[in-house]
Design an enzyme around this catalytic site. Structure first.
Site, PDB file in Angstrom:
ATOM      1  N   ASN A  99       0.862  -1.185   0.000  1.00 17.03           N
ATOM      2  CA  ASN A  99       0.000   0.000   0.000  1.00 17.03           C
ATOM      3  C   ASN A  99       0.900   1.236   0.000  1.00 17.03           C
ATOM      4  OD1 ASN A  99      -1.791   2.059   0.561  1.00 17.03           O
ATOM      5  ND2 ASN A  99      -2.321   1.340   2.624  1.00 17.03           N
TER       6      ASN A  99
ATOM      7  N   LYS B  84       0.013   4.278  -0.100  1.00 18.82           N
ATOM      8  CA  LYS B  84      -0.611   5.433   0.566  1.00 18.82           C
ATOM      9  C   LYS B  84      -0.455   6.692  -0.306  1.00 18.82           C
ATOM     10  CE  LYS B  84      -0.046   3.090   4.921  1.00 18.82           C
ATOM     11  NZ  LYS B  84       0.137   3.141   6.359  1.00 18.82           N
TER      12      LYS B  84
ATOM     13  N   HIS C 196      -9.331   0.910   5.490  1.00 13.91           N
ATOM     14  CA  HIS C 196      -8.003   1.061   6.103  1.00 13.91           C
ATOM     15  C   HIS C 196      -8.133   1.922   7.358  1.00 13.91           C
ATOM     16  CE1 HIS C 196      -3.877   2.294   6.775  1.00 13.91           C
ATOM     17  NE2 HIS C 196      -3.537   1.206   6.122  1.00 13.91           N
TER      18      HIS C 196
ATOM     19  N   GLU D 220      -6.485   4.286   8.427  1.00  8.14           N
ATOM     20  CA  GLU D 220      -6.335   5.727   8.205  1.00  8.14           C
ATOM     21  C   GLU D 220      -7.650   6.328   7.707  1.00  8.14           C
ATOM     22  OE1 GLU D 220      -2.763   5.319   5.902  1.00  8.14           O
ATOM     23  OE2 GLU D 220      -1.766   4.690   7.744  1.00  8.14           O
TER      24      GLU D 220
ATOM     25  N   GLU E 180      -5.027  -5.409  10.869  1.00 12.26           N
ATOM     26  CA  GLU E 180      -3.970  -4.424  11.079  1.00 12.26           C
ATOM     27  C   GLU E 180      -4.209  -3.701  12.398  1.00 12.26           C
ATOM     28  OE1 GLU E 180      -2.132  -3.028   7.179  1.00 12.26           O
ATOM     29  OE2 GLU E 180      -4.027  -1.988   7.300  1.00 12.26           O
TER      30      GLU E 180
ATOM     31  N   GLY F  52       2.807   1.804  10.907  1.00 12.22           N
ATOM     32  CA  GLY F  52       3.728   2.924  10.742  1.00 12.22           C
ATOM     33  C   GLY F  52       4.481   3.281  12.011  1.00 12.22           C
TER      34      GLY F  52
ATOM     35  N   SER G 100       3.729  -2.615  10.267  1.00  8.62           N
ATOM     36  CA  SER G 100       5.193  -2.694  10.377  1.00  8.62           C
ATOM     37  C   SER G 100       5.766  -4.038   9.942  1.00  8.62           C
ATOM     38  CB  SER G 100       5.641  -2.333  11.799  1.00  8.62           C
ATOM     39  OG  SER G 100       5.226  -1.013  12.115  1.00  8.62           O
TER      40      SER G 100
HETATM   41  P1  PGA Z   1       3.079  -0.040   7.736  1.00  5.94           P
HETATM   42  O1  PGA Z   1       1.598   0.196   7.159  1.00  5.94           O
HETATM   43  O2  PGA Z   1       3.605  -1.279   7.063  1.00  5.94           O
HETATM   44  O3  PGA Z   1       3.840   1.196   7.356  1.00  5.94           O
HETATM   45  O4  PGA Z   1       2.955  -0.225   9.207  1.00  5.94           O
HETATM   46  C1  PGA Z   1       0.725  -0.868   6.998  1.00  5.94           C
HETATM   47  C2  PGA Z   1      -0.589  -0.380   6.458  1.00  5.94           C
HETATM   48  O5  PGA Z   1      -0.995   0.737   6.769  1.00  5.94           O
HETATM   49  O6  PGA Z   1      -1.255  -1.110   5.707  1.00  5.94           O
END
Ligand code: PGA
Length: 251
Positions: free
Chosen positions: A10, A12, A96, A98, A168, A174, A214
């Protein structure tokens, strides 16, 4: 039963056309030919078409990072399932964290997106996960059960063949903090049992459940070795061809 692994990157809100196409080609060059795994990239909407063009014949799938439930109309800022397909995508990430946390998307709204994407013939990666506060309050299972039941409301068993779940934990996204192997397996096995309760055993056995938060070259092998982990949804590490290349080539 062996489920085919899915490693999804992803991107983003990163990458312009040139950098995105270069990264996509670098990922394609690192992709092996083993039939036990699939690779998917989710670039920003604006470069979906160019990345699709760069990736043609690579066998890498493309997804949008969100999708509307309508085919067209007055929905400023949204993208329709047929637009995703027109740009070369075959899937959409929905729900997601976010979108949930920053843009206030509710389970009801996310369910509309899931159903719209399925009606529009896309595959769906439905993301769910608890916040740190919810985990510390012992609410992890309640939270993810609600997200699954509401997110998949009125999704038929037949449609579930095109749904992938991504667990997740919000506190692991992140942050560099990965959930422990025990925490991941515990939730994934709970999810599989929940799918069995809502649908039936074969469907629960066939549904792919990804882990995200992560995921890195250093932890992917351990995560992928867990019995109920069928892949990864990768953010940060998907922006670097070497890291993502190592992740898609997990052992
Ligand atoms: P990350 O993000 O690997 O940077 O933790 C995962 C995601 O948001 O799908």
């Amino acid at each position: 039963m062996k489920r085919k692994a899915l490693i999804a990157g992803n991107w983003k809100m990163h990458m312009n056309t040139a950098d995105g196409c270069r990264l996509a080609l670098d990922v394609a060059a690192r992709k092996g030919t083993s039939s036990d795994r699939e690779v998917l990239l989710a670039p920003p909407f604006t470069i979906l078409k160019e990345v699709a063009y760069a990736l043609k014949d690579s066998g890498i799938f493309l997804a949008s990072q969100n999708v509307c439930w309508k085919e067209k109309g007055a929905f400023t800022g949204e993208i329709a399932p047929n637009m995703v397909k027109d740009a070369g995508g075959s899937a959409a990430i929905v729900g997601h964290s976010e979108r949930r946390q920053i843009f206030g998307e509710s389970d009801v709204l996310i369910n509309r997106r899931v159903k719209g994407a399925l009606a529009g013939d896309l595959f769906v990666i439905l993301c769910i996960g608890e916040t740190l506060e919810e985990r510390e309050a012992g609410k992890t299972f309640d939270v993810i059960e609600t997200q699954i039941r509401e997110g998949l409301a009125c999704v038929s068993a037949e449609e579930m063949a095109r749904v992938v779940i991504a667990y997740e934990p919000v506190w692991a996204i992140g942050t560099g903090k990965t959930a422990s192997a025990e925490q991941v397996q515990e939730v994934h096995s709970f999810l599989r049992q929940l799918l069995e309760k809502i649908y039936e055993k074969d469907l629960a056995e066939q549904t792919r459940i990804l882990y995200g938060g992560s995921v890195k070259p250093t932890n992917v092998d351990e995560l992928m070795a867990l019995p109920d982990v069928d892949g990864a949804l990768v953010g940060g590490a998907a922006l670097d061809a070497e890291s993502f290349g190592r992740i898609i080539n997990f052992q």
